[in-house]
Design an enzyme around this catalytic site. Structure first.
Site, PDB file in Angstrom:
ATOM      1  N   GLY A 248       0.829  -1.202   0.000  1.00  0.00           N
ATOM      2  CA  GLY A 248       0.000   0.000   0.000  1.00  0.00           C
ATOM      3  C   GLY A 248       0.859   1.245   0.000  1.00  0.00           C
ATOM      4  N   SER A 249       0.276   2.334   0.457  1.00  0.00           N
ATOM      5  CA  SER A 249       0.970   3.621   0.360  1.00  0.00           C
ATOM      6  C   SER A 249       2.082   3.743   1.399  1.00  0.00           C
ATOM      7  CB  SER A 249      -0.038   4.751   0.563  1.00  0.00           C
ATOM      8  OG  SER A 249      -0.614   4.618   1.836  1.00  0.00           O
ATOM      9  N   GLY A 253       2.103   2.410   5.245  1.00  0.00           N
ATOM     10  CA  GLY A 253       3.210   1.486   5.526  1.00  0.00           C
ATOM     11  C   GLY A 253       4.045   1.952   6.710  1.00  0.00           C
ATOM     12  N   GLU A 270       5.731  -3.363   0.834  1.00  0.00           N
ATOM     13  CA  GLU A 270       5.715  -3.079  -0.612  1.00  0.00           C
ATOM     14  C   GLU A 270       4.959  -1.777  -0.787  1.00  0.00           C
ATOM     15  OE1 GLU A 270       7.053  -4.667  -3.054  1.00  0.00           O
ATOM     16  OE2 GLU A 270       7.617  -6.553  -2.129  1.00  0.00           O
ATOM     17  N   CYS A 304       1.836   0.464  -8.913  1.00  0.00           N
ATOM     18  CA  CYS A 304       2.985   0.898  -8.115  1.00  0.00           C
ATOM     19  C   CYS A 304       4.187   1.127  -9.018  1.00  0.00           C
ATOM     20  CB  CYS A 304       3.300  -0.120  -7.037  1.00  0.00           C
ATOM     21  SG  CYS A 304       3.433  -1.782  -7.680  1.00  0.00           S
TER      22      CYS A 304
HETATM   23  P1  NAD Z   1      -3.524   2.364   1.134  1.00  0.00           P
HETATM   24  O1  NAD Z   1      -2.255   2.544   1.870  1.00  0.00           O
HETATM   25  O2  NAD Z   1      -4.546   3.427   1.220  1.00  0.00           O
HETATM   26  O3  NAD Z   1      -4.253   1.011   1.605  1.00  0.00           O
HETATM   27  C1  NAD Z   1      -3.616  -0.235   1.550  1.00  0.00           C
HETATM   28  C2  NAD Z   1      -4.257  -1.185   2.557  1.00  0.00           C
HETATM   29  O4  NAD Z   1      -3.995  -0.710   3.874  1.00  0.00           O
HETATM   30  C3  NAD Z   1      -5.761  -1.309   2.450  1.00  0.00           C
HETATM   31  O5  NAD Z   1      -6.131  -2.657   2.648  1.00  0.00           O
HETATM   32  C4  NAD Z   1      -6.255  -0.440   3.578  1.00  0.00           C
HETATM   33  O6  NAD Z   1      -7.534  -0.804   4.057  1.00  0.00           O
HETATM   34  C5  NAD Z   1      -5.187  -0.718   4.638  1.00  0.00           C
HETATM   35  N1  NAD Z   1      -5.051   0.291   5.702  1.00  0.00           N
HETATM   36  C6  NAD Z   1      -5.416   1.594   5.690  1.00  0.00           C
HETATM   37  N2  NAD Z   1      -5.105   2.179   6.876  1.00  0.00           N
HETATM   38  C7  NAD Z   1      -4.524   1.231   7.648  1.00  0.00           C
HETATM   39  C8  NAD Z   1      -3.965   1.213   8.965  1.00  0.00           C
HETATM   40  N3  NAD Z   1      -3.950   2.298   9.731  1.00  0.00           N
HETATM   41  N4  NAD Z   1      -3.430   0.054   9.423  1.00  0.00           N
HETATM   42  C9  NAD Z   1      -3.395  -1.047   8.644  1.00  0.00           C
HETATM   43  N5  NAD Z   1      -3.925  -1.101   7.386  1.00  0.00           N
HETATM   44  C10 NAD Z   1      -4.473   0.027   6.896  1.00  0.00           C
HETATM   45  O7  NAD Z   1      -3.135   2.093  -0.403  1.00  0.00           O
HETATM   46  P2  NAD Z   1      -4.084   1.978  -1.688  1.00  0.00           P
HETATM   47  O8  NAD Z   1      -4.609   3.325  -2.059  1.00  0.00           O
HETATM   48  O9  NAD Z   1      -5.059   0.853  -1.524  1.00  0.00           O
HETATM   49  O10 NAD Z   1      -3.042   1.490  -2.795  1.00  0.00           O
HETATM   50  C11 NAD Z   1      -2.214   2.331  -3.513  1.00  0.00           C
HETATM   51  C12 NAD Z   1      -0.805   2.342  -2.937  1.00  0.00           C
HETATM   52  O11 NAD Z   1      -0.273   1.026  -2.869  1.00  0.00           O
HETATM   53  C13 NAD Z   1       0.163   3.115  -3.820  1.00  0.00           C
HETATM   54  O12 NAD Z   1       1.010   3.872  -3.014  1.00  0.00           O
HETATM   55  C14 NAD Z   1       0.932   2.017  -4.544  1.00  0.00           C
HETATM   56  O13 NAD Z   1       2.190   2.409  -5.029  1.00  0.00           O
HETATM   57  C15 NAD Z   1       1.029   0.985  -3.467  1.00  0.00           C
HETATM   58  N6  NAD Z   1       1.308  -0.329  -4.025  1.00  0.00           N
HETATM   59  C16 NAD Z   1       2.575  -0.834  -3.883  1.00  0.00           C
HETATM   60  C17 NAD Z   1       2.893  -2.054  -4.458  1.00  0.00           C
HETATM   61  C18 NAD Z   1       4.285  -2.615  -4.353  1.00  0.00           C
HETATM   62  O14 NAD Z   1       4.439  -3.795  -4.593  1.00  0.00           O
HETATM   63  N7  NAD Z   1       5.294  -1.845  -3.989  1.00  0.00           N
HETATM   64  C19 NAD Z   1       1.917  -2.782  -5.156  1.00  0.00           C
HETATM   65  C20 NAD Z   1       0.639  -2.250  -5.261  1.00  0.00           C
HETATM   66  C21 NAD Z   1       0.343  -1.016  -4.680  1.00  0.00           C
END
Ligand code: NAD
Length: 518
Positions: A248-249, A253, A270, A304
């Site tokens: 995720g973001s 993270g 990631e 990503c």
């Molecule tokens: P996000 O960070 O908003 O959410 C990711 C996940 O985290 C979701 O399941 C969300 O419900 C959960 N989440 C939110 N708040 C949380 C908390 N406080 N504690 C634990 N979990 C929580 O990201 P998004 O908008 O769903 O995805 C886009 C991001 O993901 C982009 O930054 C992208 O680059 C990244 N991404 C990275 C990779 C990689 O392999 N490096 C792959 C895919 C996406």
């Protein structure tokens, strides 16, 4: 396969995949209705229509899922690894049978064009085959012992339930990267999918659950839909989850990694990318253009690995950027279910606002819009979230180009020397994917040597996006340093144990230490 009508497709695939208007939201050996008061609304970004309502999990639900997963782990970890692999092979076959319909759910729920939706399921199938092979290759080393009649080796053991928290943009493939590898390693997995893609998770879980039931496998795969701040937070703080794999973001993270580190758990991170390509005057410009277009526009800039920065040799800058604009003007934006569409919608209204805000900020900072920059409404899809792919000339002054905006915004930069190109390339906080387009071996090597690209992935004459599953996937710096899926990433889902065995009749000590009673 063309049928552009979201509701018609929804009806057909719901029937085939056994999906319902209201879904229970938790699978933990059986389907359980989430008892928090929240309902997750799955909507299609294509036209804003409702797909399904999903009951979100409460803390009590979470605790019971962890208990079930731990019991499943205890049984599963004793199954020989190649047998675990045979089960994953069956899961792959079941996914293959459902590929068309699952791919369409991905397209409906996150707006991927058809070929990318299908590709997402193909990736799960491929990871399944990979994990099956891997199940016979979980090797440890033997080490020469300094003590006589001693043998030293290391073995790899399963760890327990692994928490897998995934982003919306690869709503099923990322789960398989983690889960299939973790499963052959002997772990169980608790999956918290993104609430923006919970229906895809339910559809995938239904297929996997039916294989677990048919093969009498303990419920090693659990799925729990719920808020990130609620269920995600519980996972990251839970001592009984030794490994948390988070995709995720960067912002989320950062919170998760602190929670996991606080309790000395292990995290696989990631996070976001801000991927650049260097386009040299010595490149095959045709290949460079194709690679750049795919990297910048696939998944509407919501990968990503999306190419967000093009760093172009000043000798070809004017011509290349002008051709890039021509190519952008020929890109079909719109319904991802329609043949020929290359750019579908963004995930939601919030993403559109971030796109607008970033463009306004880039202009304030001196960036010049060379193409696009507008939100668009598509006839018949007025409830959808469409934007124009955008090119912004940045050239050193646009600070916001250092951030990842999850939208099709490409910044272009000009360079004079390869050293300058690499400096611009490495000047951002993220370090996921990178590429150089050149036929000059010295430039290639400058990009691949220790002072070259600082990313986890460095490509030559191919796009930043579209990684194969066999290579370890992940990045450096703010991208988090984690690696999922390929190469030896499996070690991240196991614990290493160093074993020293004395089969002699005395007790020699290492470093010649004498320890004798007088
Ligand atoms: P996000 O960070 O908003 O959410 C990711 C996940 O985290 C979701 O399941 C969300 O419900 C959960 N989440 C939110 N708040 C949380 C908390 N406080 N504690 C634990 N979990 C929580 O990201 P998004 O908008 O769903 O995805 C886009 C991001 O993901 C982009 O930054 C992208 O680059 C990244 N991404 C990275 C990779 C990689 O392999 N490096 C792959 C895919 C996406």
């Amino acid at each position: 396969m063309e049928n552009k009508d979201t509701q018609k497709i929804r009806k057909e695939v719901f029937q085939k995949l056994g999906l319902n208007e209201v879904e229970k939201g938790i699978f933990s050996g059986s389907w359980i209705k989430g008892t928090s008061e929240k309902i997750i609304k799955s909507k299609s970004p294509i036209d804003g229509t409702d797909l399904s309502s999903i009951n979100a999990a409460s803390e009590d639900n979470y605790k019971s899922v962890v208990k079930t997963s731990r019991r499943a782990y205890e049984e599963w970890s004793e199954v020989p690894a190649p047998k675990r692999g045979e089960f994953i092979k069956k899961v792959s076959t079941a996914l293959e049978d459902a590929k068309r319909d699952l791919g369409l759910i991905v397209s409906l729920e996150v707006g991927k064009v058809i070929t990318e939706g299908q590709g997402e399921i193909q990736e799960m199938i491929d990871v399944g085959h990979y994990a099956t092979g891997l199940s016979r290759q979980l090797f440890g080393l033997t080490i020469a012992s300094e003590r006589p009649n001693h043998r030293m080796f290391e073995q790899w053991l399963p760890v327990g339930p692994v928490g897998v928290i995934t982003a919306f943009n690869f709503p099923s493939a990322v789960w398989s990267w983690n889960s299939f590898i973790a499963a052959v390693c002997g772990d169980s997995v608790i999956w918290k999918p993104s609430s923006k893609a919970a229906l895809t998770a339910i559809a995938v879980t239904k297929i996997v659950a039916s294989v677990m039931e048919k093969e009498s496998i303990p419920p090693i795969f659990s799925t729990i839909c719920g808020g990130g701040a609620e269920i995600g937070d519980l996972i990251s703080k839970d001592q009984s989850i030794p490994i948390v794999s988070f995709t995720g973001s960067v912002a989320t993270g950062r919170k998760i990694s602190k929670n996991v580190a606080e309790r000395f758990g292990r995290s696989i991170l990631e996070l976001g990318g801000n991927n650049g390509v260097i386009i040299s005057s010595k490149a095959d410009e045709n290949i460079a253009m194709k690679g750049l277009l795919f990297g910048a526009l696939a998944t509407a800039g919501q990968r990503c690995t999306t190419t967000r920065r093009a760093i172009v040799d000043s000798a070809i800058y004017k011509r290349f950027v002008s051709q890039l604009k021509d190519s952008y003007s020929n890109v079909k934006i719109g319904n991802p279910l329609e043949n020929g569409t290359l750019v579908g919608p963004l995930i939601d209204e919030d993403a559109v606002k971030k796109y607008q805000k970033t463009i306004a900020e880039a202009q304030n900072q001196g960036g010049k819009i060379l193409f696009g920059g507008n939100v668009i409404k598509i006839k018949g899809l007025e409830g959808g979230f469409y934007v124009e792919p955008t090119i912004i000339e940045a050239n050193g002054k646009v600070k916001i180009s250092e951030e990842e905006t999850f939208a099709p915004i490409l910044y272009v930069f000009k360079y004079d020397t390869i050293e300058e190109a690499i400096r611009i390339h490495n000047s951002v906080p993220q370090g996921l994917s990178s590429a150089i387009f050149t036929n000059d071996i010295r430039e290639e090597e400058a990009f691949l040597c220790s002072t070259g690209s600082d990313c986890g992935i460095a490509n030559v004459n191919t796009s930043t996006a579209g990684a194969e599953i066999g290579g370890a996937f992940g990045g450096e710096k703010n991208t988090g340093g984690g690696r999922e899926s390929g190469s030896d990433a499996w070690k991240g889902y196991m614990r290493r144990q160093t074993v020293s065995k004395n089969y002699g009749k005395t007790l020699p000590l290492s470093q010649n230490v004498e320890f004798k009673l007088s």
